[in-house]
Write a protein that holds these residues in place. Structure first.
Motif, PDB file in Angstrom:
ATOM      1  N   MET A 262       0.844  -1.203   0.000  1.00  0.00           N
ATOM      2  CA  MET A 262       0.000   0.000   0.000  1.00  0.00           C
ATOM      3  C   MET A 262       0.878   1.252   0.000  1.00  0.00           C
ATOM      4  SD  MET A 262      -3.018   1.030   2.672  1.00  0.00           S
ATOM      5  CE  MET A 262      -3.979   2.499   2.433  1.00  0.00           C
ATOM      6  N   ILE A 263       0.561   2.193  -0.832  1.00  0.00           N
ATOM      7  CA  ILE A 263       1.351   3.405  -0.952  1.00  0.00           C
ATOM      8  C   ILE A 263       1.199   4.287   0.282  1.00  0.00           C
ATOM      9  CG2 ILE A 263      -0.474   4.693  -2.134  1.00  0.00           C
ATOM     10  CD1 ILE A 263       1.723   6.019  -3.799  1.00  0.00           C
ATOM     11  N   THR A 264       2.313   4.888   0.715  1.00  0.00           N
ATOM     12  CA  THR A 264       2.300   5.750   1.893  1.00  0.00           C
ATOM     13  C   THR A 264       2.138   7.214   1.484  1.00  0.00           C
ATOM     14  OG1 THR A 264       4.691   6.091   1.880  1.00  0.00           O
ATOM     15  CG2 THR A 264       3.851   4.146   3.063  1.00  0.00           C
ATOM     16  N   ILE A 265       1.913   8.067   2.487  1.00  0.00           N
ATOM     17  CA  ILE A 265       1.794   9.503   2.212  1.00  0.00           C
ATOM     18  C   ILE A 265       3.098  10.031   1.621  1.00  0.00           C
ATOM     19  CG2 ILE A 265       1.529  11.783   3.261  1.00  0.00           C
ATOM     20  CD1 ILE A 265      -0.386  10.552   5.273  1.00  0.00           C
ATOM     21  N   SER A 266       4.220   9.617   2.185  1.00  0.00           N
ATOM     22  CA  SER A 266       5.524  10.081   1.692  1.00  0.00           C
ATOM     23  C   SER A 266       5.741   9.682   0.239  1.00  0.00           C
ATOM     24  CB  SER A 266       6.650   9.516   2.561  1.00  0.00           C
ATOM     25  OG  SER A 266       6.598  10.058   3.860  1.00  0.00           O
ATOM     26  N   GLN A 267       5.363   8.454  -0.099  1.00  0.00           N
ATOM     27  CA  GLN A 267       5.527   7.991  -1.480  1.00  0.00           C
ATOM     28  C   GLN A 267       4.623   8.766  -2.430  1.00  0.00           C
ATOM     29  OE1 GLN A 267       4.645   3.859  -0.692  1.00  0.00           O
ATOM     30  NE2 GLN A 267       6.806   3.263  -0.783  1.00  0.00           N
ATOM     31  N   ALA A 268       3.411   9.051  -1.978  1.00  0.00           N
ATOM     32  CA  ALA A 268       2.478   9.818  -2.806  1.00  0.00           C
ATOM     33  C   ALA A 268       2.987  11.238  -3.024  1.00  0.00           C
ATOM     34  CB  ALA A 268       1.098   9.843  -2.152  1.00  0.00           C
ATOM     35  N   VAL A 269       3.537  11.841  -1.963  1.00  0.00           N
ATOM     36  CA  VAL A 269       4.082  13.200  -2.069  1.00  0.00           C
ATOM     37  C   VAL A 269       5.281  13.214  -3.010  1.00  0.00           C
ATOM     38  CG1 VAL A 269       5.300  15.014  -0.806  1.00  0.00           C
ATOM     39  CG2 VAL A 269       3.244  13.979   0.168  1.00  0.00           C
ATOM     40  N   GLU A 270       6.167  12.250  -2.858  1.00  0.00           N
ATOM     41  CA  GLU A 270       7.356  12.183  -3.711  1.00  0.00           C
ATOM     42  C   GLU A 270       6.965  12.032  -5.179  1.00  0.00           C
ATOM     43  OE1 GLU A 270      11.441   9.522  -4.316  1.00  0.00           O
ATOM     44  OE2 GLU A 270       9.966   8.974  -2.790  1.00  0.00           O
ATOM     45  N   THR A 271       6.041  11.130  -5.452  1.00  0.00           N
ATOM     46  CA  THR A 271       5.597  10.905  -6.829  1.00  0.00           C
ATOM     47  C   THR A 271       4.979  12.164  -7.419  1.00  0.00           C
ATOM     48  OG1 THR A 271       5.168   8.569  -6.376  1.00  0.00           O
ATOM     49  CG2 THR A 271       4.088   9.529  -8.302  1.00  0.00           C
ATOM     50  N   THR A 272       4.167  12.852  -6.628  1.00  0.00           N
ATOM     51  CA  THR A 272       3.488  14.061  -7.096  1.00  0.00           C
ATOM     52  C   THR A 272       4.478  15.167  -7.426  1.00  0.00           C
ATOM     53  OG1 THR A 272       1.533  13.538  -5.765  1.00  0.00           O
ATOM     54  CG2 THR A 272       1.773  15.812  -6.506  1.00  0.00           C
ATOM     55  N   VAL A 273       5.452  15.375  -6.546  1.00  0.00           N
ATOM     56  CA  VAL A 273       6.411  16.466  -6.745  1.00  0.00           C
ATOM     57  C   VAL A 273       7.385  16.157  -7.876  1.00  0.00           C
ATOM     58  CG1 VAL A 273       8.274  17.791  -5.666  1.00  0.00           C
ATOM     59  CG2 VAL A 273       6.215  17.255  -4.361  1.00  0.00           C
ATOM     60  N   LEU A 274       7.834  14.911  -7.972  1.00  0.00           N
ATOM     61  CA  LEU A 274       8.811  14.559  -8.998  1.00  0.00           C
ATOM     62  C   LEU A 274       8.230  14.600 -10.406  1.00  0.00           C
ATOM     63  CD1 LEU A 274      10.876  11.704  -7.309  1.00  0.00           C
ATOM     64  CD2 LEU A 274      11.543  14.075  -7.724  1.00  0.00           C
TER      65      LEU A 274
END
Length: 215
Positions: A1-13
């Protein structure tokens, strides 16, 4: 399951210039968190407190810095030689029905000369020629009946040889122009081909541009 940190990283990158701003600490993280909150929630399929996004952004800043720095380093290594041409002049004419024929006449006079600089850019309403000073009188004579919009002298061009796949590298032109802008240099014209990128500048700024591009 994707975490908040992973979602933030993906969004910003997905937005490399945003990642750069975060890594350099020049963006308000709270404001950014509110802006990307809908995207993060969409990825996680649930509501997310924006403070949690701020925390994730703070933790990810060093990662963004490393990622962006590596990309810029690769771009810099792939850039080829830098060529300088001085003693140039810039002429911009209003487009007309006769302009193309006169352009061909000018080309006939310069096509066999390797000692001169010559570029032409045709826009919707106007056409700009950047030529060696030695061609100025010839050009003005050929185009004497055309409407001259602008004429600048004491210019230089800095031409950068780009890697073959430059069109697939997001941020390449940005990284070059940013360095020049941060050195306080105004660009008069930009001319490009598939693998070459030339900027036309006041000759007094040549040193600053070379320093920006080579450091």
């Amino acid at each position: 399951m994707i975490t908040i940190s992973q979602a933030v990283e993906t969004t910003v990158l997905k937005k490399p210039f945003l990642a750069e701003a975060v890594s350099e600490g020049i963006i308000n993280l709270s404001a950014l968190a509110r802006q990307i909150q809908p995207d993060v929630e969409k990825m996680l399929h649930k509501e997310v407190n924006f403070q949690a996004i701020v925390v994730a952004l703070n933790r990810m800043a060093p990662v963004f810095e490393i990622s962006f720095s590596r990309k810029l380093e690769k771009m810099s290594k792939d850039i080829g030689e830098i060529v300088l041409r001085s003693n140039l002049a810039d002429f911009t004419f209003l487009n007309s029905a006769a302009l193309v024929k006169k352009q061909m006449k000018l080309w006939g006079k310069v096509s066999k000369r390797d000692d001169v600089f010559y570029t032409v850019s045709r826009g919707v309403f106007e056409t700009t020629f950047v030529v060696s000073n030695s061609l100025s009188d010839i050009l003005l004579n050929i185009f004497e009946e055309e409407t001259l919009i602008s004429h600048l002298e004491n210019l230089s061009s800095v031409t950068i040889k780009l890697p073959p796949d430059n069109g697939k590298q997001p941020g390449l032109y940005y990284s070059l122009l940013k360095k020049i802008a941060w050195n306080g240099v105004s660009i008069i014209e930009v001319v490009s081909t598939t693998n070459e990128f030339s900027i036309i500048i006041d000759e007094k700024n040549v040193g600053a541009v070379f320093q920006a591009l080579t450091t």
